[in-house]
Design a protein around this motif. Structure first.
Motif, PDB file in Angstrom:
ATOM      1  N   MET A   1       1.157  -4.705  -1.578  1.00  0.00           N
ATOM      2  CA  MET A   1      -0.078  -4.065  -2.013  1.00  0.00           C
ATOM      3  C   MET A   1      -0.373  -2.855  -1.131  1.00  0.00           C
ATOM      4  N   TYR A   2      -0.886  -1.802  -1.758  1.00  0.00           N
ATOM      5  CA  TYR A   2      -1.417  -0.663  -1.033  1.00  0.00           C
ATOM      6  C   TYR A   2      -2.911  -0.856  -0.806  1.00  0.00           C
ATOM      7  N   LEU A   3      -3.398  -0.387   0.336  1.00  0.00           N
ATOM      8  CA  LEU A   3      -4.822  -0.294   0.604  1.00  0.00           C
ATOM      9  C   LEU A   3      -5.163   1.181   0.710  1.00  0.00           C
ATOM     10  N   GLY A   5      -7.299   3.851   1.761  1.00  0.00           N
ATOM     11  CA  GLY A   5      -8.383   4.174   2.676  1.00  0.00           C
ATOM     12  C   GLY A   5      -8.159   3.508   4.011  1.00  0.00           C
ATOM     13  N   ALA A   6      -7.737   4.288   5.003  1.00  0.00           N
ATOM     14  CA  ALA A   6      -7.384   3.756   6.322  1.00  0.00           C
ATOM     15  C   ALA A   6      -8.556   3.953   7.279  1.00  0.00           C
ATOM     16  N   SER A   7      -9.499   3.009   7.199  1.00  0.00           N
ATOM     17  CA  SER A   7     -10.708   3.103   8.008  1.00  0.00           C
ATOM     18  C   SER A   7     -11.166   1.704   8.389  1.00  0.00           C
ATOM     19  N   GLY A   8     -12.379   1.612   8.970  1.00  0.00           N
ATOM     20  CA  GLY A   8     -12.908   0.312   9.352  1.00  0.00           C
ATOM     21  C   GLY A   8     -13.044  -0.637   8.178  1.00  0.00           C
ATOM     22  N   HIS A   9     -13.527  -0.141   7.046  1.00  0.00           N
ATOM     23  CA  HIS A   9     -13.628  -0.990   5.854  1.00  0.00           C
ATOM     24  C   HIS A   9     -12.252  -1.477   5.434  1.00  0.00           C
ATOM     25  N   GLY A  10     -11.264  -0.600   5.532  1.00  0.00           N
ATOM     26  CA  GLY A  10      -9.899  -0.994   5.186  1.00  0.00           C
ATOM     27  C   GLY A  10      -9.370  -2.124   6.046  1.00  0.00           C
ATOM     28  N   LYS A  11      -9.752  -2.124   7.323  1.00  0.00           N
ATOM     29  CA  LYS A  11      -9.315  -3.204   8.219  1.00  0.00           C
ATOM     30  C   LYS A  11      -9.864  -4.557   7.768  1.00  0.00           C
ATOM     31  N   VAL A  12     -11.136  -4.566   7.348  1.00  0.00           N
ATOM     32  CA  VAL A  12     -11.739  -5.825   6.881  1.00  0.00           C
ATOM     33  C   VAL A  12     -11.048  -6.308   5.606  1.00  0.00           C
ATOM     34  N   GLU A  36      -0.871   5.349  11.403  1.00  0.00           N
ATOM     35  CA  GLU A  36      -0.938   3.892  11.513  1.00  0.00           C
ATOM     36  C   GLU A  36      -2.399   3.453  11.461  1.00  0.00           C
ATOM     37  N   CYS A  37      -2.628   2.298  10.861  1.00  0.00           N
ATOM     38  CA  CYS A  37      -3.962   1.698  10.835  1.00  0.00           C
ATOM     39  C   CYS A  37      -3.809   0.185  10.852  1.00  0.00           C
ATOM     40  N   TYR A  38      -4.389  -0.458  11.840  1.00  0.00           N
ATOM     41  CA  TYR A  38      -4.446  -1.923  11.923  1.00  0.00           C
ATOM     42  C   TYR A  38      -3.054  -2.556  11.913  1.00  0.00           C
ATOM     43  N   GLY A  39      -2.091  -1.809  12.474  1.00  0.00           N
ATOM     44  CA  GLY A  39      -0.726  -2.313  12.548  1.00  0.00           C
ATOM     45  C   GLY A  39       0.122  -2.029  11.334  1.00  0.00           C
ATOM     46  N   PHE A  40      -0.421  -1.297  10.362  1.00  0.00           N
ATOM     47  CA  PHE A  40       0.324  -0.971   9.140  1.00  0.00           C
ATOM     48  C   PHE A  40       0.534   0.541   9.062  1.00  0.00           C
ATOM     49  N   PRO A  41       1.637   0.976   8.437  1.00  0.00           N
ATOM     50  CA  PRO A  41       1.859   2.417   8.296  1.00  0.00           C
ATOM     51  C   PRO A  41       0.812   3.048   7.383  1.00  0.00           C
ATOM     52  N   VAL A  42       0.514   4.311   7.635  1.00  0.00           N
ATOM     53  CA  VAL A  42      -0.354   5.088   6.754  1.00  0.00           C
ATOM     54  C   VAL A  42       0.492   6.152   6.076  1.00  0.00           C
ATOM     55  N   ILE A  43       0.490   6.131   4.753  1.00  0.00           N
ATOM     56  CA  ILE A  43       1.171   7.156   3.971  1.00  0.00           C
ATOM     57  C   ILE A  43       0.104   8.004   3.290  1.00  0.00           C
ATOM     58  N   HIS A  44       0.514   9.098   2.673  1.00  0.00           N
ATOM     59  CA  HIS A  44      -0.474  10.051   2.194  1.00  0.00           C
ATOM     60  C   HIS A  44      -0.417  10.276   0.690  1.00  0.00           C
ATOM     61  N   ASP A  45       0.332   9.425   0.013  1.00  0.00           N
ATOM     62  CA  ASP A  45       0.375   9.466  -1.450  1.00  0.00           C
ATOM     63  C   ASP A  45       0.951   8.144  -1.928  1.00  0.00           C
ATOM     64  N   VAL A  46       0.669   7.819  -3.198  1.00  0.00           N
ATOM     65  CA  VAL A  46       1.232   6.609  -3.799  1.00  0.00           C
ATOM     66  C   VAL A  46       2.721   6.832  -4.020  1.00  0.00           C
ATOM     67  N   ILE A  47       3.538   5.978  -3.446  1.00  0.00           N
ATOM     68  CA  ILE A  47       4.993   6.088  -3.602  1.00  0.00           C
ATOM     69  C   ILE A  47       5.469   5.264  -4.791  1.00  0.00           C
ATOM     70  N   ASP A  48       4.985   4.036  -4.895  1.00  0.00           N
ATOM     71  CA  ASP A  48       5.429   3.107  -5.932  1.00  0.00           C
ATOM     72  C   ASP A  48       4.264   2.823  -6.874  1.00  0.00           C
ATOM     73  N   LYS A  49       4.293   3.424  -8.065  1.00  0.00           N
ATOM     74  CA  LYS A  49       3.197   3.262  -9.018  1.00  0.00           C
ATOM     75  C   LYS A  49       3.186   1.880  -9.670  1.00  0.00           C
ATOM     76  N   GLU A  50       4.208   1.075  -9.409  1.00  0.00           N
ATOM     77  CA  GLU A  50       4.247  -0.301  -9.913  1.00  0.00           C
ATOM     78  C   GLU A  50       3.579  -1.283  -8.954  1.00  0.00           C
ATOM     79  N   LYS A  51       3.334  -0.856  -7.736  1.00  0.00           N
ATOM     80  CA  LYS A  51       2.771  -1.749  -6.724  1.00  0.00           C
ATOM     81  C   LYS A  51       1.254  -1.829  -6.882  1.00  0.00           C
ATOM     82  N   PRO A  52       0.665  -3.034  -6.810  1.00  0.00           N
ATOM     83  CA  PRO A  52      -0.791  -3.154  -6.931  1.00  0.00           C
ATOM     84  C   PRO A  52      -1.501  -2.480  -5.771  1.00  0.00           C
ATOM     85  N   LEU A  53      -2.781  -2.184  -5.995  1.00  0.00           N
ATOM     86  CA  LEU A  53      -3.542  -1.374  -5.055  1.00  0.00           C
ATOM     87  C   LEU A  53      -5.000  -1.818  -5.081  1.00  0.00           C
ATOM     88  N   ILE A  54      -5.680  -1.629  -3.967  1.00  0.00           N
ATOM     89  CA  ILE A  54      -7.135  -1.794  -3.934  1.00  0.00           C
ATOM     90  C   ILE A  54      -7.702  -0.651  -3.108  1.00  0.00           C
TER      91      ILE A  54
END
Length: 198
Positions: A1-3, A5-12, A36-54
């Motif tokens: 899953m993609y998240l 928004g790499a911010s405090g809300h994203g961490k929760v 990086e955010c909360y131990g996960f990589p931060v990318i700057h665009d959707v790479i896999d349009k088949e992957k779910p997202l929130i």
């Protein structure tokens, strides 16, 4: 899953995903200086349009603008420490934080944030892109219009209608209906200004 928004809300939200056994691929953020955010990589665009997202952005306007552009499947996340009535309904893209209670026959729309320890009583109806802050208490049969933000610790008595794109201040006590695009503060709540229509 993609998240998104790499911010405090994203961490929760990441914590909720982890608690429910969902694998996080990466955060997505338009800040090119974030790697990086909360131990996960931060990318700057959707790479896999088949992957779910929130969408993990707290600002209701921005969340709506992003939601209108996303083509990925949108997920819903509910913290296992929340209590959700079997007769309530929760729309896609909505995140329910820990300690939340949603009671019988309530409806929560798409891309909402139902934040920590808030209480949504029976027969409430929350439209899309609403943010219910921590420790908010909504009594029964409350209607909250699209994009409205109910501030931390606010209380709303039963049968009240809050219009769309309103801001209810922290700790406010709402005893009567609130028209669209209103900013309300205090106990009892009073309108202090109107918001320019979107």
């Amino acid at each position: 899953m993609y998240l998104f928004g790499a911010s405090g809300h994203g961490k929760v939200v990441a914590d909720i995903a982890i608690e429910t056994g969902i694998n996080i691929t990466a955060f997505i953020d338009d800040n090119i200086n974030k790697a990086e955010c909360y131990g996960f990589p931060v990318i700057h665009d959707v790479i896999d349009k088949e992957k779910p997202l929130i969408i993990t952005i707290g600002n209701n306007n921005i969340r709506k603008a992003i939601a209108e552009k996303i083509v990925n499947k949108i997920e819903t996340l509910v913290h296992p420490g929340s209590i959700i009535s079997r007769t309530s309904k929760i729309g896609k893209g909505t995140v329910v934080m820990g300690g939340v209670t949603v009671n019988a026959d309530s409806y929560i729309g798409e891309h909402c944030i139902i934040n920590t320890n808030s209480s949504i009583d029976h027969d409430c109806h929350l439209e899309d892109f609403v943010h219910i802050s921590p420790n908010v208490a909504l009594a029964g049969n409350i209607h909250v219009g699209e994009g409205s933000h109910i501030g931390i610790g606010a209380s709303v008595i039963q049968n009240v209608h809050i219009g769309k794109w309103c801001v209810i201040g922290a700790g406010a006590v709402i005893l009567k209906d609130v028209p669209d695009y209103s900013v309300v503060v205090g106990n009892p709540g009073r309108i202090i200004k109107k918001i320019n229509k979107l």
